[in-house]
Motif scaffolding. Structure first.
Motif, short mmCIF file in Angstrom:
data_model
loop_
_atom_site.label_atom_id
_atom_site.label_comp_id
_atom_site.label_asym_id
_atom_site.label_seq_id
_atom_site.Cartn_x
_atom_site.Cartn_y
_atom_site.Cartn_z
N LEU A 178 0.94 -1.49 0.23
CA LEU A 178 -0.23 -0.15 0.22
C LEU A 178 0.93 1.31 -0.11
N LEU A 179 2.02 1.11 1.05
CA LEU A 179 2.84 2.45 0.74
C LEU A 179 3.16 2.59 -0.33
N ALA A 180 3.69 1.77 -1.07
CA ALA A 180 4.36 1.62 -2.27
C ALA A 180 3.83 2.18 -3.57
N ARG A 181 2.33 1.72 -3.00
CA ARG A 181 1.65 2.19 -4.56
C ARG A 181 1.10 3.26 -4.10
N LYS A 182 1.04 4.22 -3.49
CA LYS A 182 0.70 5.28 -2.94
C LYS A 182 1.35 6.48 -3.27
N SER A 183 2.63 5.71 -3.28
CA SER A 183 4.61 6.79 -3.39
C SER A 183 4.15 6.62 -4.70
N LYS A 184 3.51 6.01 -5.88
CA LYS A 184 3.43 5.65 -7.47
C LYS A 184 2.56 6.98 -7.21
N THR A 185 1.59 7.38 -6.70
CA THR A 185 0.84 7.70 -6.91
C THR A 185 0.99 9.28 -7.06
N THR A 186 2.10 9.37 -5.83
CA THR A 186 2.23 11.23 -5.59
C THR A 186 3.26 11.52 -5.78
#
Length: 186
Positions: A178-186
């Protein structure tokens, strides 16, 4: 040590509630009925034939419902609070502590929290499956969740400490994803 083992059993089963709400409840009910596991005073009702019948019916309906496209997404909205309740009940019922505040507090935090977190993850997987396949891949997701709920519930009864460690590792892995996905979207 007994409290630790019962907490491991409860958390392992609570995690299974995140995949299917009623499967670990039914398996626990059968285990209690046949004397394979003990519960704290006041939770003996979980091992009655009436509880087994109700939980078996609910399990069949839940598993069947997850194979109907779009009904599965609707079930996820209902399953999230139900999974938290089931995880809390399962964890609390196995912890034999004389302090009800501590017993229910551990049940809510450890069991309910674990079940809710796993259920949220499975809901996201199903939504992604619905989005990318139009719901056609959802029966595959449902089958994996069913096998995981049944297999891991049974596994938890035989090796509760290992099951607890696997639950913790799985949650850490989910958080990293989830953190990796969030960092990709920001």
């Amino acid at each position: 040590m007994e409290i630790f083992l019962s907490l491991c059993l409860g958390v392992g089963l609570a995690a299974c509630s995140g995949f299917r709400v009623f499967v670990p409840l039914l398996i626990s009910s059968l285990g209690i009925h046949f004397g394979l596991v003990n519960v704290d005073t006041g939770f003996e009702w979980m091992g009655t034939w009436a509880a087994i019948a109700v939980l078996a019916s609910a399990t069949v309906l839940e598993i069947g419902g997850y194979y109907i496209p779009w009904v599965d997404n609707l079930l996820d909205t209902i399953a999230t609070p139900a999974a938290v309740a089931a995880g809390t009940l399962l964890t609390t019922s196995f912890i034999e502590i004389d302090n009800p505040l501590l017993q229910w507090g551990l049940g809510i935090i450890m069991g309910g929290g674990t079940a809710g977190f796993i259920q949220a993850g499975t809901s996201l997987v199903r939504l992604a499956s619905s989005k990318f396949s139009g719901g056609l891949a959802n029966p595959v997701v449902s089958t994996v969740e069913n096998v995981t709920a049944i297999g891991f519930s049974l596994f938890t009864f035989w090796l509760p400490v290992v099951a607890f460690v696997l639950v913790v590792l799985f949650i850490v892995w989910l958080i990293q994803k989830l953190l990796a996905r969030k960092s990709k979207t920001t």
